[in-house]
Scaffold this active site. Sequence first.
Site, mmCIF file in Angstrom:
data_model
loop_
_atom_site.group_PDB
_atom_site.id
_atom_site.type_symbol
_atom_site.label_atom_id
_atom_site.label_comp_id
_atom_site.label_asym_id
_atom_site.label_seq_id
_atom_site.Cartn_x
_atom_site.Cartn_y
_atom_site.Cartn_z
ATOM 1 N N ASP A 292 69.849 -13.413 45.011
ATOM 2 C CA ASP A 292 69.504 -14.504 44.108
ATOM 3 C C ASP A 292 69.339 -15.860 44.805
ATOM 4 O OD1 ASP A 292 70.721 -12.268 42.913
ATOM 5 O OD2 ASP A 292 71.458 -13.412 41.203
ATOM 6 N N GLU B 189 66.230 -15.313 40.101
ATOM 7 C CA GLU B 189 66.620 -15.663 38.724
ATOM 8 C C GLU B 189 67.317 -17.019 38.592
ATOM 9 O OE1 GLU B 189 69.655 -13.686 36.608
ATOM 10 O OE2 GLU B 189 71.145 -14.018 38.176
ATOM 11 N N ASN B 190 67.820 -17.563 39.724
ATOM 12 C CA ASN B 190 68.513 -18.857 39.670
ATOM 13 C C ASN B 190 67.802 -19.928 40.491
ATOM 14 O OD1 ASN B 190 70.860 -16.516 40.143
ATOM 15 N ND2 ASN B 190 71.153 -17.796 38.320
ATOM 16 N N ASN C 49 69.530 -11.657 34.184
ATOM 17 C CA ASN C 49 69.916 -12.218 32.885
ATOM 18 C C ASN C 49 69.432 -13.657 32.698
ATOM 19 O OD1 ASN C 49 71.996 -12.388 35.011
ATOM 20 N ND2 ASN C 49 73.097 -13.665 33.542
ATOM 21 N N HIS C 50 69.045 -14.330 33.800
ATOM 22 C CA HIS C 50 68.522 -15.701 33.684
ATOM 23 C C HIS C 50 66.988 -15.753 33.678
ATOM 24 C CE1 HIS C 50 72.384 -17.729 33.920
ATOM 25 N NE2 HIS C 50 72.727 -16.948 34.921
ATOM 26 N N HIS D 288 70.424 -5.345 38.744
ATOM 27 C CA HIS D 288 71.071 -6.627 38.475
ATOM 28 C C HIS D 288 72.254 -6.383 37.550
ATOM 29 C CE1 HIS D 288 70.866 -10.998 38.666
ATOM 30 N NE2 HIS D 288 71.299 -11.001 37.419
ATOM 31 N N HIS E 161 73.250 -10.323 41.290
ATOM 32 C CA HIS E 161 73.908 -10.990 40.167
ATOM 33 C C HIS E 161 75.260 -11.604 40.493
ATOM 34 C CE1 HIS E 161 75.146 -12.041 36.086
ATOM 35 N NE2 HIS E 161 76.217 -11.294 36.202
ATOM 36 N N HIS F 84 76.298 -12.930 43.299
ATOM 37 C CA HIS F 84 76.135 -14.044 44.238
ATOM 38 C C HIS F 84 77.082 -13.957 45.431
ATOM 39 C CE1 HIS F 84 73.913 -16.904 41.214
ATOM 40 N NE2 HIS F 84 73.472 -15.664 41.169
HETATM 41 FE FE LIG Z 1 72.089 -14.764 39.813
HETATM 42 FE FE LIG Z 2 72.439 -12.743 37.003
#
Ligand SMILES: [Fe+2]
Ligand SMILES: [Fe+2]
Length: 273
Positions: A8, A39-40, A67-68, A153, A178, A180
């Site tokens: 990520d 995603e981030n 999820n983001h 993820h 996910h 991190h």
């Molecule tokens: Fe993430």
């Molecule tokens: Fe995530």
Amino acid sequence: MRLLFLGDIVGRPGRTAVVERLPRLRERWSLDLVVINGENAAGGFGITEAICDEVLAAGADVITLGNHSFDQREALVFIERQPRLLRPANYPRGTPGRGATVVEARNGARVLVMNVMGRLFMDPLDDPFTVVAQELEACPLGAACDAVVIDMHAEATSEKQGLAAFVDGRASLVVGTHTHVPTADGRVLPGGTAYLSDAGMCGDYDSILGMQKDEPIRRFLEKTPGSRLEAASGEGTLAGIAVETDDATGLAHRVAHVRIGPHLAPSGPDFWE
Ligand SMILES: [Fe+2]
Ligand SMILES: [Fe+2]
């Protein structure tokens, strides 16, 4: 074939680390395919079209999400015109975008890249195991494609290990994202699928999961609403996994943890140096 997967991208430190380091890594390691979870990438929450284009231009072939995925509302629109940006395949029917794609690697190989999300301690989506099985049936390794990369993820290591064991021998790589935080269990499973429980993040590790520390600490101490979470702003570290696959079978030969930057013990694919 030489694959690189990076975890990520969190905020500007993650983007800067990717943009500054990836072009040289692509050449130095003669990478055939690069997949990065993004995603981030936009301040810690989601991805914008400008950032997506920037990461692709830096040398990513495919960007995965989680999820983001849609924290930046514009992603609901531009994901439809960006075939190299994937959101989890087990979102409900009708969700914008796609969860799998076949891309041509630099060596001409056809690579199926897939993004799915776990369900333990996460939003209740469709069963990721069934979705992965359907995609693999539609595009089997060694028949319809030359390599398969799956970004799982998920929060729970058990679910990530479960999916990897489920597809062992049918995918080139199953890698978790996910959390991190990179795990140290990169290996080739008995059936030939490379596996890593979590790739970690590309971001500033002097942080809490890539975000500035003050507000998360305050939230643990005081259970009251406060200010927004802001991405940390120090130098970013790249984290992920390098995988070499067999050209004939698409299964993995060997793997190396990739950690390049100021905060983590350095690691890389010495066998490509
Ligand atoms: Fe993430
Ligand atoms: Fe995530």
